[in-house]
Write a protein that holds these residues in place. Structure first.
Motif, PDB file in Angstrom:
ATOM      1  N   MET A  89      43.506  47.088  44.389  1.00 58.38           N
ATOM      2  CA  MET A  89      42.355  47.979  44.359  1.00 58.38           C
ATOM      3  C   MET A  89      42.653  49.338  44.980  1.00 58.38           C
ATOM      4  SD  MET A  89      40.576  45.989  42.656  1.00 58.38           S
ATOM      5  CE  MET A  89      39.229  47.136  42.465  1.00 58.38           C
ATOM      6  N   THR A  90      43.802  49.491  45.607  1.00 58.10           N
ATOM      7  CA  THR A  90      44.243  50.805  46.103  1.00 58.10           C
ATOM      8  C   THR A  90      45.243  51.464  45.162  1.00 58.10           C
ATOM      9  OG1 THR A  90      46.065  49.796  47.350  1.00 58.10           O
ATOM     10  CG2 THR A  90      43.960  50.087  48.506  1.00 58.10           C
ATOM     11  N   GLY A  91      45.757  50.705  44.183  1.00 51.51           N
ATOM     12  CA  GLY A  91      46.784  51.218  43.295  1.00 51.51           C
ATOM     13  C   GLY A  91      48.174  51.192  43.888  1.00 51.51           C
ATOM     14  N   ASP A  92      48.338  50.616  45.090  1.00 52.35           N
ATOM     15  CA  ASP A  92      49.648  50.614  45.755  1.00 52.35           C
ATOM     16  C   ASP A  92      50.694  49.824  44.979  1.00 52.35           C
ATOM     17  OD1 ASP A  92      48.615  52.169  47.725  1.00 52.35           O
ATOM     18  OD2 ASP A  92      48.627  50.644  49.300  1.00 52.35           O
ATOM     19  N   ALA A  93      50.276  48.836  44.184  1.00 51.22           N
ATOM     20  CA  ALA A  93      51.222  48.007  43.438  1.00 51.22           C
ATOM     21  C   ALA A  93      51.358  48.451  41.989  1.00 51.22           C
ATOM     22  CB  ALA A  93      50.802  46.540  43.500  1.00 51.22           C
ATOM     23  N   ASP A  94      50.846  49.648  41.672  1.00 56.08           N
ATOM     24  CA  ASP A  94      50.925  50.164  40.301  1.00 56.08           C
ATOM     25  C   ASP A  94      52.161  51.051  40.170  1.00 56.08           C
ATOM     26  OD1 ASP A  94      50.600  51.205  37.787  1.00 56.08           O
ATOM     27  OD2 ASP A  94      48.646  52.122  38.167  1.00 56.08           O
ATOM     28  N   TYR A  95      53.113  50.626  39.346  1.00 57.58           N
ATOM     29  CA  TYR A  95      54.332  51.410  39.126  1.00 57.58           C
ATOM     30  C   TYR A  95      54.336  52.070  37.745  1.00 57.58           C
ATOM     31  CZ  TYR A  95      56.252  49.794  43.513  1.00 57.58           C
ATOM     32  OH  TYR A  95      56.456  49.563  44.862  1.00 57.58           O
ATOM     33  N   GLY A  96      53.131  52.354  37.231  1.00 50.54           N
ATOM     34  CA  GLY A  96      53.035  53.129  36.017  1.00 50.54           C
ATOM     35  C   GLY A  96      52.190  52.524  34.925  1.00 50.54           C
TER      36      GLY A  96
ATOM     37  N   GLY B 290      49.221  51.073  35.035  1.00 48.58           N
ATOM     38  CA  GLY B 290      47.773  51.188  35.163  1.00 48.58           C
ATOM     39  C   GLY B 290      47.050  49.876  34.986  1.00 48.58           C
ATOM     40  N   SER B 291      47.741  48.760  35.240  1.00 47.35           N
ATOM     41  CA  SER B 291      47.181  47.427  34.943  1.00 47.35           C
ATOM     42  C   SER B 291      46.700  46.684  36.181  1.00 47.35           C
ATOM     43  CB  SER B 291      48.229  46.577  34.218  1.00 47.35           C
ATOM     44  OG  SER B 291      49.375  46.381  35.036  1.00 47.35           O
TER      45      SER B 291
ATOM     46  N   VAL C  80      43.291  52.244  38.328  1.00 50.94           N
ATOM     47  CA  VAL C  80      42.510  52.400  39.554  1.00 50.94           C
ATOM     48  C   VAL C  80      42.332  53.874  39.893  1.00 50.94           C
ATOM     49  CG1 VAL C  80      42.551  52.008  42.047  1.00 50.94           C
ATOM     50  CG2 VAL C  80      43.099  50.136  40.490  1.00 50.94           C
ATOM     51  N   SER C  81      43.377  54.666  39.682  1.00 52.68           N
ATOM     52  CA  SER C  81      43.306  56.095  40.006  1.00 52.68           C
ATOM     53  C   SER C  81      42.309  56.845  39.122  1.00 52.68           C
ATOM     54  CB  SER C  81      44.689  56.734  39.855  1.00 52.68           C
ATOM     55  OG  SER C  81      45.176  56.584  38.529  1.00 52.68           O
ATOM     56  N   ALA C  82      41.950  56.242  37.971  1.00 56.49           N
ATOM     57  CA  ALA C  82      41.018  56.892  37.050  1.00 56.49           C
ATOM     58  C   ALA C  82      39.578  56.410  37.229  1.00 56.49           C
ATOM     59  CB  ALA C  82      41.459  56.658  35.606  1.00 56.49           C
ATOM     60  N   LEU C  83      39.340  55.459  38.109  1.00 57.44           N
ATOM     61  CA  LEU C  83      37.983  54.970  38.342  1.00 57.44           C
ATOM     62  C   LEU C  83      37.134  56.068  38.977  1.00 57.44           C
ATOM     63  CD1 LEU C  83      38.697  51.429  39.853  1.00 57.44           C
ATOM     64  CD2 LEU C  83      37.670  51.893  37.611  1.00 57.44           C
ATOM     65  N   SER C  84      35.877  56.131  38.575  1.00 59.97           N
ATOM     66  CA  SER C  84      34.959  57.036  39.262  1.00 59.97           C
ATOM     67  C   SER C  84      34.700  56.512  40.668  1.00 59.97           C
ATOM     68  CB  SER C  84      33.640  57.142  38.506  1.00 59.97           C
ATOM     69  OG  SER C  84      32.932  55.907  38.565  1.00 59.97           O
TER      70      SER C  84
ATOM     71  N   PRO D 169      31.804  55.963  42.182  1.00 58.13           N
ATOM     72  CA  PRO D 169      30.819  54.857  42.206  1.00 58.13           C
ATOM     73  C   PRO D 169      31.409  53.539  41.714  1.00 58.13           C
ATOM     74  CG  PRO D 169      29.811  56.855  41.336  1.00 58.13           C
ATOM     75  CD  PRO D 169      31.278  57.132  41.433  1.00 58.13           C
ATOM     76  N   ASP D 170      32.238  53.582  40.668  1.00 58.86           N
ATOM     77  CA  ASP D 170      32.840  52.346  40.165  1.00 58.86           C
ATOM     78  C   ASP D 170      33.783  51.730  41.189  1.00 58.86           C
ATOM     79  OD1 ASP D 170      31.513  52.387  37.755  1.00 58.86           O
ATOM     80  OD2 ASP D 170      33.141  53.348  36.648  1.00 58.86           O
ATOM     81  N   ARG D 171      34.581  52.563  41.828  1.00 59.04           N
ATOM     82  CA  ARG D 171      35.503  52.043  42.839  1.00 59.04           C
ATOM     83  C   ARG D 171      34.725  51.431  44.006  1.00 59.04           C
ATOM     84  NH1 ARG D 171      41.033  54.065  45.014  1.00 59.04           N
ATOM     85  NH2 ARG D 171      41.118  55.124  43.013  1.00 59.04           N
ATOM     86  N   GLU D 172      33.670  52.106  44.434  1.00 55.96           N
ATOM     87  CA  GLU D 172      32.873  51.591  45.549  1.00 55.96           C
ATOM     88  C   GLU D 172      32.199  50.277  45.170  1.00 55.96           C
ATOM     89  OE1 GLU D 172      30.275  54.810  46.462  1.00 55.96           O
ATOM     90  OE2 GLU D 172      31.734  55.838  47.748  1.00 55.96           O
ATOM     91  N   GLN D 173      31.728  50.181  43.924  1.00 57.46           N
ATOM     92  CA  GLN D 173      31.099  48.937  43.487  1.00 57.46           C
ATOM     93  C   GLN D 173      32.089  47.782  43.502  1.00 57.46           C
ATOM     94  OE1 GLN D 173      30.342  48.211  39.262  1.00 57.46           O
ATOM     95  NE2 GLN D 173      28.205  47.728  39.756  1.00 57.46           N
TER      96      GLN D 173
END
Length: 395
Positions: free
Chosen positions: A285-292, A294-295, A359-363, A365-369
């Motif tokens: 949920m932080t995108g730390d494990a995303d290596y490109g 976006g999954s 995750v980096s493209a979430l708004s 409000p969506d991320r907070e939800q």
């Protein structure tokens, strides 16, 4: 996969608020407060005013090693309260609701020849507290552990087949198909959450990140799914990825061959019901494990599947011990539904199909939800590790 562990210090849990109020604060007791001895030789000494009802108990470890103390109903074996890992010369407090029954403190001291000791029994009049929880014995967990091992074995067979497809697809030179094959195989692995620790070095080889690697993504020790992911989404040629993908397939088959000799510890069944999704909060949920790719949200759905399997095998243990179990299911469903709203052009029930919002493209409000729902779910999952901790019955 990194492991983050949250310790729950009370098993008298009737609501998420109770979790917070039951935590030991570690502050000194005032002169008017009774301090109960936690040690191998004087377990329970100092409980000078035993009575029923809501109260705060103070525990002092007078030994030289960390100790855990349980308040146990002598006749039923039910655990009314637990404070784990009290350090030497440390005082911890805990809010607890004690009902009627015959109780004694049981102290487990690390590194002691008298590792388990029991204090004097005290009988209190009144109705039993509904919040006391019968202990879970190793025998209670043998069946669930066997079921889970069978689940992992089947998952590893599927993982090996899909990793072979990934290797062959990369060799075939079709980037789009290779990316889909990568996600399919990676989600196979992410559904096996409770077995990560049992996999030993294989987990790092298969799903390690660049954390601590001096060369980052170029480090030779950066291997496995995330190494292949980085190449597939950062313009590396498929010919250059043949080596990392082939090594990934070799390591997967090595794990499959070794798994019959690997044990999934009984303790891990309860621990990982919480830790799988705690890792999801920290890394996905932080995108730390995303290596490109976006999954990360697809990975979160796979982590939910792994958590559901654990809850399924543990259901006979939890059903009569954890009143909030229905809320776990409610919030698990809610989190999955919210994740699925970010799954675009997908085939129903197939997280590897279509596209996912990064995750980096979430708004905001969506991320907070999503984070709010997952955090609430984790609060309901947190007591399960303590409830399902295998214990010896009261002696």
């Amino acid at each position: 996969m990194g492991t983050v562990r949250r310790i729950v210090v009370a098993v008298v849990v009737t609501s998420t608020a109770a979790v917070a109020s039951a935590c030991g604060h570690g502050g000194p007791a005032t002169p008017t407060q009774q301090i109960i001895d936690v040690s191998a030789n004087a377990c329970g000494a100092g409980w000078t005013d035993p009575h029923t009802g809501q109260q705060t108990l103070y525990f002092r470890n007078t030994g030289s090693n960390p100790a855990t103390v349980d308040l146990v109903d002598v006749h039923t074996g039910a655990i009314a309260a637990e404070v784990p890992d009290i350090g030497p010369n440390t005082t911890r407090d805990m809010r607890v609701d004690i009902g009627g029954g015959t109780f004694a403190f049981r102290c487990a001291t690390a590194g002691s020849s008298n590792a388990m000791s029991t204090g004097p029994s005290v009988t209190l009049a009144g109705p039993a507290a509904a919040s006391s929880i019968p202990p879970v014995t190793p025998e209670d967990l043998y069946g669930p552990d066997k079921q889970y091992v069978d689940y992992v074995a089947a998952g590893l067979t599927r993982l090996a087949a899909d990793t072979d497809i990934l290797r062959d697809t990369v060799a075939g030179g079709d980037l789009a198909t290779a990316r889909t094959a990568w996600l399919t195989a990676h989600l196979d692995y992410e559904r096996l959450g409770a077995a990560y620790d049992a996999f030993g070095d294989y987990d790092g080889k298969l799903d390690g990140r660049t954390d601590g690697l001096p060369g980052g993504v170029a480090d030779p020790d950066f291997t496995g799914f995330h190494r292949v992911e980085y190449g597939l989404w950062h313009g590396e040629s498929l010919a250059a990825l043949a080596g990392p993908t082939g090594q990934l397939a070799t390591d997967v088959h090595g794990l499959v061959a070794d798994f019959p000799n690997i044990q999934v510890p009984l303790l891990d069944l309860g621990l990982r019901t919480h830790e799988i999704l705690e890792n999801t909060l920290q890394f996905e949920m932080t995108g730390d494990a995303d290596y490109g790719s976006g999954s990360s949200l697809a990975t979160a759905v796979a982590n939910i599947a792994g958590t559901r399997e654990l809850l399924t095998v543990l259901d006979p243990v939890l059903r009569t011990r954890y009143q909030q179990l229905p809320r776990v299911t409610t919030w698990l469903n809610r989190f999955e539904t919210q994740l699925e709203t970010h799954h675009l052009g997908a085939t129903a029930g197939n997280p590897a199909s279509g596209a996912w919002t990064a995750v980096s493209a979430l708004s905001r409000p969506d991320r907070e939800q999503l984070n709010g729902t997952l955090s609430q779910l984790l609060e309901y999952l947190a007591p399960i590790a303590t409830i399902c901790k295998p214990r010896k019955t009261f002696q």
